[in-house]
Design an enzyme around this catalytic site. Structure first.
Site, PDB file in Angstrom:
ATOM      1  N   GLU C 278      -3.646  -0.708  -3.202  1.00 34.83           N
ATOM      2  CA  GLU C 278      -4.019  -1.738  -4.175  1.00 34.83           C
ATOM      3  C   GLU C 278      -4.830  -1.130  -5.319  1.00 34.83           C
ATOM      4  O   GLU C 278      -4.658  -1.493  -6.483  1.00 34.83           O
ATOM      5  CB  GLU C 278      -4.807  -2.850  -3.477  1.00 34.83           C
ATOM      6  CG  GLU C 278      -4.891  -4.132  -4.256  1.00 34.83           C
ATOM      7  CD  GLU C 278      -5.352  -5.293  -3.388  1.00 34.83           C
ATOM      8  OE1 GLU C 278      -4.586  -5.745  -2.518  1.00 34.83           O
ATOM      9  OE2 GLU C 278      -6.507  -5.739  -3.555  1.00 34.83           O
ATOM     10  N   GLU C 281      -2.530   0.564  -7.518  1.00 33.04           N
ATOM     11  CA  GLU C 281      -1.767  -0.445  -8.270  1.00 33.04           C
ATOM     12  C   GLU C 281      -2.580  -0.974  -9.451  1.00 33.04           C
ATOM     13  O   GLU C 281      -2.072  -1.097 -10.573  1.00 33.04           O
ATOM     14  CB  GLU C 281      -1.374  -1.605  -7.347  1.00 33.04           C
ATOM     15  CG  GLU C 281      -0.469  -2.626  -8.026  1.00 33.04           C
ATOM     16  CD  GLU C 281      -0.164  -3.824  -7.132  1.00 33.04           C
ATOM     17  OE1 GLU C 281      -0.567  -3.824  -5.952  1.00 33.04           O
ATOM     18  OE2 GLU C 281       0.470  -4.760  -7.621  1.00 33.04           O
ATOM     19  N   CYS C 305      -4.553 -10.088   0.250  1.00 29.65           N
ATOM     20  CA  CYS C 305      -4.685  -9.894   1.701  1.00 29.65           C
ATOM     21  C   CYS C 305      -4.885 -11.189   2.468  1.00 29.65           C
ATOM     22  O   CYS C 305      -4.831 -11.205   3.684  1.00 29.65           O
ATOM     23  CB  CYS C 305      -5.783  -8.894   2.019  1.00 29.65           C
ATOM     24  SG  CYS C 305      -7.172  -9.000   0.932  1.00 29.65           S
ATOM     25  N   SER C 325      -1.236  -8.810  -6.502  1.00 30.01           N
ATOM     26  CA  SER C 325      -0.902  -7.469  -6.017  1.00 30.01           C
ATOM     27  C   SER C 325       0.295  -7.559  -5.077  1.00 30.01           C
ATOM     28  O   SER C 325       0.400  -8.479  -4.267  1.00 30.01           O
ATOM     29  CB  SER C 325      -2.098  -6.881  -5.275  1.00 30.01           C
ATOM     30  OG  SER C 325      -1.670  -5.824  -4.447  1.00 30.01           O
ATOM     31  N   GLU C 367       1.986 -15.993   8.497  1.00 26.99           N
ATOM     32  CA  GLU C 367       2.373 -14.796   7.746  1.00 26.99           C
ATOM     33  C   GLU C 367       3.294 -13.894   8.563  1.00 26.99           C
ATOM     34  O   GLU C 367       4.312 -13.407   8.055  1.00 26.99           O
ATOM     35  CB  GLU C 367       1.125 -14.018   7.323  1.00 26.99           C
ATOM     36  CG  GLU C 367       1.425 -12.834   6.421  1.00 26.99           C
ATOM     37  CD  GLU C 367       0.190 -11.980   6.165  1.00 26.99           C
ATOM     38  OE1 GLU C 367      -0.591 -11.748   7.118  1.00 26.99           O
ATOM     39  OE2 GLU C 367       0.003 -11.532   5.027  1.00 26.99           O
ATOM     40  N   GLU C 372      10.384 -12.108   5.211  1.00 28.27           N
ATOM     41  CA  GLU C 372      10.378 -10.794   4.552  1.00 28.27           C
ATOM     42  C   GLU C 372       9.476  -9.792   5.271  1.00 28.27           C
ATOM     43  O   GLU C 372       9.447  -8.623   4.900  1.00 28.27           O
ATOM     44  CB  GLU C 372       9.973 -10.953   3.081  1.00 28.27           C
ATOM     45  CG  GLU C 372       8.585 -11.508   2.819  1.00 28.27           C
ATOM     46  CD  GLU C 372       8.539 -13.031   2.779  1.00 28.27           C
ATOM     47  OE1 GLU C 372       9.450 -13.672   3.339  1.00 28.27           O
ATOM     48  OE2 GLU C 372       7.584 -13.587   2.210  1.00 28.27           O
ATOM     49  N   CYS C 521     -13.144 -14.020   5.537  1.00 30.82           N
ATOM     50  CA  CYS C 521     -12.544 -14.078   6.875  1.00 30.82           C
ATOM     51  C   CYS C 521     -13.563 -14.377   7.970  1.00 30.82           C
ATOM     52  O   CYS C 521     -13.211 -14.927   9.008  1.00 30.82           O
ATOM     53  CB  CYS C 521     -11.844 -12.764   7.187  1.00 30.82           C
ATOM     54  SG  CYS C 521     -10.701 -12.286   5.893  1.00 30.82           S
TER      55      CYS C 521
END
Lengths: 473, 167, 593
Positions: C278, C281, C305, C325, C367, C372, C521
């Site tokens: 990241e 990126e 995330c 991202s 998730e 994908e 989290c």
């Protein structure tokens, strides 16, 4: 607004003296009791014009002195004078709670924030009550005038009328009345050539009894679920869209123009010391002449039944429910208690909305209460736990009683639940569930106990066994 | 009118939600608010669908299932109950063959129970759409319903005749 | 200070406090059900009513403020009777399935019934059996058990502002329902699980996957490995009555080994990996924007995330898809690496490896089921257990968690740095990214005290910081003198605020960290109940302590990662990285019905 019309109204010169009661649309539900001997007793204040003028013609209202009070207020009096007159008159809110109107206005008047709102509570949902509908249908301008005077007194420029969706005719007549008043400049900008502006809009409810509670009404008006809000803050401080708001019932507002016109002293001539003025009652049930009456505060139930309602239509008087489904049940012993806020309070009751339901001996108390509870189950908003489940359990209990399947301790349970509802429910709806129940338990306990005694299994049901289910299959 | 037009008519502020919902329901031929309207309204007014449905379902005048052209709402509150609302229900159930909450097969009538309609002076009472009927008894109910059914028959007949002329 | 009397005791209390708080200070417990501090004070369950002298009705203590001379009684007969009746009523509308309920012995209603000595419920049961809603991967709703406290509605509508749950109908028929449908899957739900985290009873819980994990462990053909998210180690102890903020990484590792996992690894390893990808990126985007003046480069860049945030973005702000991202979340990066690189290393077929995640999160369950997320060729992560589920799992295995020794995680996927630890809390991903990016660009350590970026710490909903870059390395010269503006938001309501501000051009940022749950989290929807602000702070403190005690505190220093890149991935944003570690997003606005 033209000079001519201002002068005419201020000087009491009507457009045309016309009493066209023959033009009034006499639909079968317009039930103003027109027996002159009884209903003109002392003269009427609120229903004065109902049935006498054509509510769809503003000229006729003006012809009876309409909007004169507003003109006088705007031209000759300061807002604080108006509040003082209303305070002095001793007028109490006619929606059910009986809070002094003048005092309420003074709260909203003190607030600095703007805009302020005047709201007319026309969400008349109390079963057995239809006075507000008749006032709106029979004399819509009186309400508009009352609202305008109130707005002037508290410093508001916008008014709303919240009408329940079922009252289609009221909605139509009020809409027309607003349009006509605007046309004559009696609503809108610079009313009576003063710098006072006032506009009135209509909001339509969608079928919810609890929205008659003022904070629930505000939530509903704002487009939310009609659940009551926490108080404080009170609406006078933070009401519609969190702005200072004054809410009054239709009948309360209809009292305002006559009070301003004739003065507080005049108003105090009617009724009792503690509860001046008249009260519009809707009387119904097992009587000969159901309908609306307007009588001074403090007359007795006996007078209402036998003088105004033409006596019992069948059978003997057994009980009366005062103030709608949320009201207490009065037995024959209380026929001579004066009906006013104070006297009823002493007896532990409330005048409520003014519905008086007369019942004869054919009505079983348990059946009647079951029906009352069904109403509360349907109308509880469901926000607070005790009302949401309590009303349902109360209904179930009365059903068991009626079906003769009640437990030996059913009445004790009902009583405890009613007491708890009265003490802890969030809003007046939940608290008032207790009124019919506790009064019935007070006056008709013997009859209710019989329902338990007639449970055939009663002999065999003991405390220990009552919870066990036997499966014989 | 489209949902957008209705919203524009009353204003897109939250406080107009009930009026808009009335508008949506009234223009629906089956007298109800369907799922698609709520979704469209949610986008138009920027209110989550859950809140629109949650608010609308609070009020007894709104329906989310298709109803008849004529919604019969019989008062169930104590004053009408005392004077025989029960028999009114029975008469309608007998005449139309539907119970509370049901709609006739021809889509003409829906029967509902309601709280006080504020016409207790003529209890027992009911509303059919926006018309009020009081002092009801079995005979009067049959008469009212017959009249509506007759009216509808005539209307259908007229439609047919008109259609024929267009052939 | 004002003087009040409570149960005939004279006490002093600050003006403006509620009776409930004043009582707590006086060591008097008043029961509550709907009340949840800093979330809602609706005064609607009526459990907390007290008697005030001179007031006709009993008053809810959670919303009634004390006033001078007030005489309060918290235990009179009226009060006790009222509370008992309320409990009896609630129980009469509640299924009596306590023994088989997910919340058995952890249920606020059950506990109050016990405390108030409810021996019988005199009212007949009027509980209606409503269908169980298991339509989504993360959340299970059991409306029959709902007591309508509406905590879930408040977090969903007002804190997360997702607006999925709302009360429907009225009176006794009221239910809490999703969207305008009956099933959660038919409504827009981001699966954040905040509703499950605040539910006082068993009406909203996470989907229980413990049995599936047991089954995998029991299967001798499967090589079952486990990864644990950074936030678990600071909260799991609460499942075993340890003080909030107790670090239990070592005991957790031991317990997982005792449970029979074949490898005990760390999501932190993948968090470090995320930072490298990241961070690179971000720098690439900045380069394109500044040097190449490429207008098509989407800035600000958002972190990716937090799966609840991704769901939210896809449904409500799909126009931001280019800004987010492309990095997968650490959980999914771990899964992809485990089933390729690691599988190769241990000589297993990817089909035989089962990856179990321990997450503070219910959205992670969603998730790992996204179509994908199968870049390894099979499902990258097989099962996700929440912190609460792990607590139960450990209890089921009879492990005396409090008293077991500490152990270390396995190499290589268990090796990580302090930068990964702070992924657990709001501001952490940003700080970790800055530690690495700054050093890449300047060759020097982030010039902050103990490496902490103070302005982005703490529990403010939206925080921002600016960092001027000076003394760049040659290849990053274009960033010389540039001030990088960053922002951090936690809780989706705050995310919405920040996005709207950007949309209306009020704010300009380069990089934005979004965490779905309040506090990040550590306050996730799968964490031990109830997460209050005090507990959030305790957990965050523990996480920072863990970070500061580490040998390596910057992701690029992670020795295992260096090996991973050398042996397998090549370089950040390289071809293999691109295939395994990055993903794409979908516009789901049309599904909002």
């Amino acid at each position: 607004m033209s000079r001519r019309s201002i002068d005419q109204i201020l000087e009491g010169k009507p457009y045309k003296k016309l009493l066209s009661s023959e033009k009034l649309q006499q639909s079968e539900i317009d039930l103003v009791n027109t027996d002159p001997k009884k209903t003109q007793y002392y003269g009427r204040i609120v229903l004065d014009n109902c049935g006498r003028i054509n509510p769809e013609e503003i000229e006729e209202y003006i012809g009876t002195g309409g909007y004169q009070a507003l003109g006088m207020a705007l031209k000759e009096k300061k807002p604080e004078d108006i509040i003082k007159i209303v305070k002095d008159s001793g007028l109490k809110g006619r929606g059910g709670a009986g809070f002094p109107t003048g005092l309420k206005w003074s709260f909203a008047a003190q607030e600095k924030e703007s805009p302020k709102y005047v709201i007319c509570n026309a969400d008349e949902g109390e079963p057995g009550t239809f006075k507000d509908r008749l006032i709106m249908e029979g004399d819509p301008h009186k309400i508009l005038e009352g609202m305008a005077i109130c707005a002037y007194a508290i410093g508001a420029n916008i008014g709303y009328i919240y009408i329940r969706g079922e009252y289609q005719l009221s909605i139509q007549r009020l809409e027309k009345a607003i349009k006509e008043a605007e046309k004559l400049g009696l609503l809108g900008k610079n009313i009576f050539d003063t710098d006072f502006d006032f506009e009135v809009k209509i909001k339509i409810g969608a079928g919810s009894y609890v929205c008659g509670e003022e904070t629930a009404l505000l939530n509903s008006m704002e487009g939310f679920r009609g659940e009551p809000r926490l108080k404080p803050p009170f609406p006078a401080k933070s009401g519609f869209l969190s702005k200072p708001t004054n809410l009054n019932n239709v009948e309360t507002l209809a009292n305002i123009p006559p009070i301003i016109l004739n003065g507080a002293e005049w108003f105090r001539k009617f009724g009792t010391e503690d509860s001046p003025g008249t009260k519009v009652y809707s009387i119904l049930g097992h009587i000969n002449r159901p309908g609306l009456i307007e009588v001074p505060m403090g007359i007795t139930l006996r007078e209402i039944i036998y003088d105004y309602a033409g006596g019992m239509s069948s059978g003997e008087f057994k009980m009366a429910q005062i103030g709608g489904t949320a009201g207490g049940i009065l037995p024959i012993e209380l026929l001579d208690v004066p009906l006013d806020y104070l006297s009823l309070q002493i007896e532990g009751h409330n005048l409520g909305s003014g519905a008086i339901l007369i019942m004869n001996e054919t009505v079983p108390v348990v059946d009647f209460l079951e029906c009352c509870m069904k109403f509360f189950v349907h109308e509880s908003c469901g926000r607070c736990s005790i009302c949401r489940i309590g009303t349902k359990q109360m209904y179930e209990s009365f059903k068991y009683l009626r079906e003769k399947e009640a437990n030996y301790d059913e009445l004790k349970k009902i009583e405890e639940l009613a007491e708890a509802l009265k003490l802890v429910a969030f809003c007046p709806l939940g608290q008032s569930v207790a009124s019919p129940v506790l009064s019935a338990l007070k006056y008709f306990r013997a009859e209710l106990s019989k329902e338990i005694d007639s449970n055939e299994d009663y002999e065999t049901i003991t405390r220990e066994m009552s919870d066990i289910v036997f499966d014989y299959s | 009118m489209t949902i957008k037009e209705i919203v524009d008519k009353y204003g897109s502020k939250r406080e107009n939600l009930l009026q808009i919902l009335h508008g949506i329901q009234n223009q629906n031929p089956r007298n109800y608010i369907n799922k698609e309207s709520i979704s469209a309204l949610s986008k138009e007014m920027n209110i989550p669908v859950s809140q629109i449905k949650g608010t609308a379902s609070f009020y007894s005048m709104f329906s989310f299932i298709p109803r008849g052209k004529y919604v019969i709402r019989v008062c169930e509150s104590p004053p009408c109950h005392l004077l025989g609302a029960e028999s009114i229900f029975k008469a309608i159930e007998y005449k139309l063959g539907i119970m509370i909450g049901e709609t006739t097969k021809d889509g003409l009538f829906t029967l509902e129970g309601t709280s006080c309609l504020g016409i207790c002076g003529v209890a027992p009472a009911m509303m059919i759409n926006e018309d009020v009927h009081g002092n009801l008894n079995e005979e009067k109910i049959f008469q009212i319903l017959d009249q509506i059914q007759e009216q509808e028959k005539e209307r259908i007949q007229l439609c047919r005749e008109e259609a024929l002329t267009r052939f | 200070m004002i003087n009040i009397t409570m149960n005939n005791m004279k006490i002093e209390s600050e003006e403006g406090t509620t009776i409930l708080d004043a009582a707590k200070k006086a060591r008097i417990k008043i029961p509550t059900l709907c009340y949840l501090k800093n979330v809602q004070e609706p005064g609607s369950c009526r459990m907390c009513v007290v008697e005030i002298e001179g007031v006709r009705t009993l008053q809810p203590s959670c919303i009634t403020h004390v006033s001078e001379g007030m005489k309060i009684y918290t235990n009179t007969k009226e009060v006790r009777d009222a509370r008992k009746i309320i409990l009896e009523l609630l129980l009469s509308d509640h299924p009596w399935e306590c023994n088989t309920c997910d919340r058995n012995q952890d249920c606020e209603l059950q506990k109050l019934a016990e405390e108030y000595g409810i021996k019988e419920v005199r009212f007949k049961s009027i509980n209606e059996e409503l269908p169980l809603d298991e339509s989504t991967p993360g959340i299970v709703r059991d409306p029959s058990k709902c007591i309508l406290c509406r905590r879930c509605v408040t977090v969903c509508q007002e804190i997360q502002e997702v607006g999925t749950l709302s009360p429907r109908a009225r009176g006794f028929d009221t239910i809490i329902a999703p969207g305008q449908a009956d099933l959660l899957s038919e409504a827009v739900c981001v699966q954040c699980g905040q509703c499950a985290a605040v539910c006082p009873v068993g009406a909203i819980i996470e989907k229980d996957d413990i049995d599936k994990v047991w089954e995998a462990i029991d299967n001798p053909d499967k090589f079952v490995i486990v990864q644990t998210a950074p936030a678990i180690r600071a909260a799991l102890g609460e499942c075993f009555d340890l003080e909030p903020g107790t670090l239990v990484k070592g005991r957790m590792t031991t317990a997982l080994r005792m449970l029979g996992f074949d490898g005990v690894f760390d999501t932190n390893f993948a968090a470090d990996l995320t930072i490298l990808e990241e961070g690179t990126e971000l720098l690439t985007r900045l380069k394109k924007a500044i040097v190449d003046e490429d207008k098509s480069v989407a800035l600000p860049m958002f972190t990716s995330c937090s799966p609840g945030w991704i769901n939210y973005m896809e449904h409500f702000y799909p126009e931001l898809i280019p800004n987010v991202s492309t990095c997968k979340s650490p959980q999914q990066m771990f899964g992809a690496v485990a089933k390729t690189y690691f599988a190769e290393k241990v000589g297993k077929k990817k089909e035989d490896i089962v990856v179990v995640s321990i997450m503070p999160c219910t959205a992670k369950k969603f998730e790992c089921n996204r179509e994908e997320m199968t870049d390894s060729g099979v499902k990258d992560v097989d099962y996700v257990l929440t912190t609460r589920e792990l607590g139960k799992f450990i209890k089921q295995a009879g492990i005396d968690f409090v008293n077991i020794p500490d152990e270390e995680m396995d190499a290589p996927l268990g090796i990580s740095t302090g930068a990964a630890d702070i992924f657990a809390n709001t501001g952490g991903v940003m700080e970790a990214a800055l530690r690495t990016a700054y050093e890449i660009v300047t060759g020097r350590e982030l010039p902050f005290d103990k490496l902490h970026v103070v302005p982005i710490q703490g529990l403010d909903g939206v925080k921002e910081a600016s960092l001027k870059i000076e003394g760049t390395k040659e290849e990053w010269e274009f960033l010389e003198g540039v001030t990088v503006n960053v922002a951090v938001a936690h809780g989706l309501g705050n995310a919405k605020k920040i996005i709207e501000e950007i949309k209306f051009g009020k704010k300009h940022y380069h990089f934005i960290e979004i965490m779905t749950c309040p506090g990040g989290c550590i306050g996730g929807g799968g964490q031990p109940r109830m997460t209050t602000d005090e507990i959030r702070k305790a957990r965050i403190q523990a996480i920072y302590k863990e970070d500061e005690g580490r040998e390596y505190r910057k992701s690029h220093d992670n020795p295992a990662l260096k090996v991973l890149y050398e042996e397998f991935l090549g370089k950040p944003l390289g071809e293999r990285s691109h295939h395994l570690l990055h993903t794409k997003y979908f516009n789901k606005k049309d599904e909002n019905v």
